[in-house]
Design an enzyme around this catalytic site. Structure first.
Site, PDB file in Angstrom:
ATOM      1  N   THR A 202     -36.755 -25.138 -39.428  1.00 30.56           N
ATOM      2  CA  THR A 202     -37.721 -24.188 -38.846  1.00 30.56           C
ATOM      3  C   THR A 202     -38.470 -24.815 -37.676  1.00 30.56           C
ATOM      4  O   THR A 202     -38.868 -25.971 -37.730  1.00 30.56           O
ATOM      5  CB  THR A 202     -38.741 -23.805 -39.939  1.00 30.56           C
ATOM      6  N   ARG A 230     -37.426 -11.537 -49.065  1.00 28.10           N
ATOM      7  CA  ARG A 230     -38.327 -12.694 -49.265  1.00 28.10           C
ATOM      8  C   ARG A 230     -38.932 -13.120 -47.920  1.00 28.10           C
ATOM      9  O   ARG A 230     -38.250 -13.202 -46.909  1.00 28.10           O
ATOM     10  CB  ARG A 230     -37.523 -13.851 -49.874  1.00 28.10           C
ATOM     11  N   GLY A 232     -41.285 -16.209 -46.150  1.00 24.15           N
ATOM     12  CA  GLY A 232     -41.796 -17.562 -46.375  1.00 24.15           C
ATOM     13  C   GLY A 232     -43.139 -17.785 -45.705  1.00 24.15           C
ATOM     14  O   GLY A 232     -43.848 -16.852 -45.331  1.00 24.15           O
ATOM     15  N   ASP A 233     -43.468 -19.050 -45.551  1.00 21.86           N
ATOM     16  CA  ASP A 233     -44.738 -19.429 -44.922  1.00 21.86           C
ATOM     17  C   ASP A 233     -44.754 -19.175 -43.421  1.00 21.86           C
ATOM     18  O   ASP A 233     -45.821 -19.035 -42.823  1.00 21.86           O
ATOM     19  CB  ASP A 233     -45.029 -20.914 -45.188  1.00 21.86           C
ATOM     20  N   GLY A 254     -40.330 -26.493 -44.368  1.00 22.43           N
ATOM     21  CA  GLY A 254     -39.940 -26.827 -45.739  1.00 22.43           C
ATOM     22  C   GLY A 254     -40.011 -25.615 -46.641  1.00 22.43           C
ATOM     23  O   GLY A 254     -39.963 -24.478 -46.158  1.00 22.43           O
ATOM     24  N   GLY A 256     -41.292 -22.760 -48.190  1.00 21.25           N
ATOM     25  CA  GLY A 256     -42.455 -21.961 -47.826  1.00 21.25           C
ATOM     26  C   GLY A 256     -43.348 -21.588 -48.994  1.00 21.25           C
ATOM     27  O   GLY A 256     -44.570 -21.511 -48.849  1.00 21.25           O
TER      28      GLY A 256
HETATM   29  C1  SD4 Z   1     -39.385 -20.867 -45.177  1.00 23.49           C
HETATM   30  N1  SD4 Z   1     -40.596 -22.721 -44.270  1.00 23.49           N
HETATM   31  O1  SD4 Z   1     -38.791 -19.834 -44.958  1.00 23.49           O
HETATM   32  C2  SD4 Z   1     -39.418 -21.906 -44.090  1.00 23.49           C
HETATM   33  C3  SD4 Z   1     -38.145 -22.675 -44.127  1.00 23.49           C
HETATM   34  C4  SD4 Z   1     -38.205 -23.998 -43.514  1.00 23.49           C
HETATM   35  O2  SD4 Z   1     -37.425 -26.018 -43.292  1.00 23.49           O
HETATM   36  O3  SD4 Z   1     -39.132 -24.426 -42.921  1.00 23.49           O
HETATM   37  N2  SD4 Z   1     -37.238 -24.780 -43.687  1.00 23.49           N
HETATM   38  O4  SD4 Z   1     -39.911 -21.118 -46.250  1.00 23.49           O
END
Ligand code: SD4
Length: 343
Positions: A202, A230, A232-233, A254, A256
């Site tokens: 990301t 879904r 994420g963050d 990471g 999320g």
């Molecule tokens: C998520 N944070 O969708 C993102 C994915 C991501 O490294 O950052 N991957 O949760």
């Protein structure tokens, strides 16, 4: 490919375990600030993102414009973790999350956006042209189309396509920490191509312009093979991105769900408000996740990246392998984040 190999060599040559502070002074609003303008971004692919942002920052442009330009750079490339070439969800559909925030706490975000190439720009339009902060799914797409964006089909990168086919064999959702894919780590947005050359995850980026104003943005296709719907963050203000122009800014990459649970980037900024350096603030947020469930934390990755108003920056991750890219007048390089566990 040559580009990737060059970057890997560059990484080996230039990785520093601790961020450097540059002492040369710049002047912003009559106040001496070291190290500005500056743009920092997650992963090694941040080098190209920073270069796009730098064109704006170095000509006295606004941090917000630099953020949008940097994020669009990576959305324009076909890769497995950002944009229409990104990892699909469980049903094979690419759904994109993005958010953006400026120096006045204006913010905009989109989540679960399909078939639109530049979610970061749609997020900016949400921020600037609506009274809302977050638009999702069909509504986000409808808004994009009404605002001059056009629909285009997702075009999975070869890496994303292969990983999805492989994943379908078992269809188990088991996010893996981002270490070498060729060491048996599975489908979660791999940080390395099968040939060992570094890829990115990301994209989260933070910038401070010559006036000393901060902005940030995040763009992603999210966790590979997530449930359809879904989020994420990365679409969450206070989760994947937070900017407070009096204090600093932070972003994350990471898993999320772990970031959302602690309002991760808001927490990092609050730690900086209490006087912690960016690196220490990121470390404390990482520890918050780890302390909640140390066993679980061993199996997942979250990295935070932050910058304060002095242009100081730092990062911290649960696992080894999180890297970030920095561009100022005096440096243009990749740094390795400190971490809690080395898997
Ligand atoms: C998520 N944070 O969708 C993102 C994915 C991501 O490294 O950052 N991957 O949760």
């Amino acid at each position: 490919m040559a580009n990737r190999i060059d970057r890997r060599k560059f990484l080996q040559l230039s990785v520093l375990s601790t961020p450097l502070l540059v002492s040369k002074k710049s002047i912003a609003n009559g106040i001496h600030l070291p190290n500005i303008p500056i743009v920092i971004s997650t992963w090694d692919s941040g080098m190209e993102v920073n270069a796009a942002a730098w064109k704006i920052l170095s000509t006295n442009g606004r941090a917000l414009d630099a953020i949008e330009a940097g994020a669009r750079q990576i959305e324009n490339t076909i890769n497995c973790c950002v944009g229409l070439g990104g990892n699909p969800d469980r049903d094979g559909i690419v759904t994109l999350d993005a958010c953006i925030m400026d120096e006045q706490s204006n913010c905009g975000a989109v989540a679960g956006l399909e078939q639109i190439k530049h979610p970061i720009s749609v997020a900016r339009k949400v921020m600037e042209n609506t009274p809302h902060v977050l638009l999702v799914g069909n509504g986000a797409q409808q808004f994009a189309l009404e605002n001059g964006f056009s629909k285009e089909p997702a075009q999975l990168s070869e890496t994303a396509e292969n990983a999805y086919r492989e994943w379908l064999k078992k269809s188990e959702y088991k996010p893996q920490i981002n270490v070498e894919k060729n060491k048996g780590n599975g489908p979660f947005a791999p940080n390395f191509f099968p040939d060992g050359s570094p890829n990115h995850d990301t994209m989260g980026l933070l910038a401070m312009d010559q006036k000393g104003n901060l902005s940030g943005g995040v763009t992603t296709s999210g966790m590979a093979f997530k449930l359809h719907g879904r989020v994420g963050d990365s679409a969450g203000i206070g989760a994947g991105l937070f900017v407070d122009n009096e204090v600093g800014a932070a972003t994350s990459s990471g898993v999320g769900e772990e970031v959302i649970r602690i309002c991760g980037t808001h927490l990092v900024v609050e730690f900086m408000r209490q006087g912690l350096s960016p690196e220490k603030a990121c470390k404390k947020a990482v520890e918050r996740i780890v302390n909640r469930d140390p066993e679980k934390a061993k199996t997942l990755q979250v990295g935070f990246l932050a910058m304060n108003k002095k242009g100081e920056y730092g990062a911290y991750a649960i696992q080894k392998g999180f890297v970030f890219s920095v561009k100022t007048k005096e440096e243009n390089q990749i740094h390795e984040s400190k971490f809690i566990f080395s898997a």
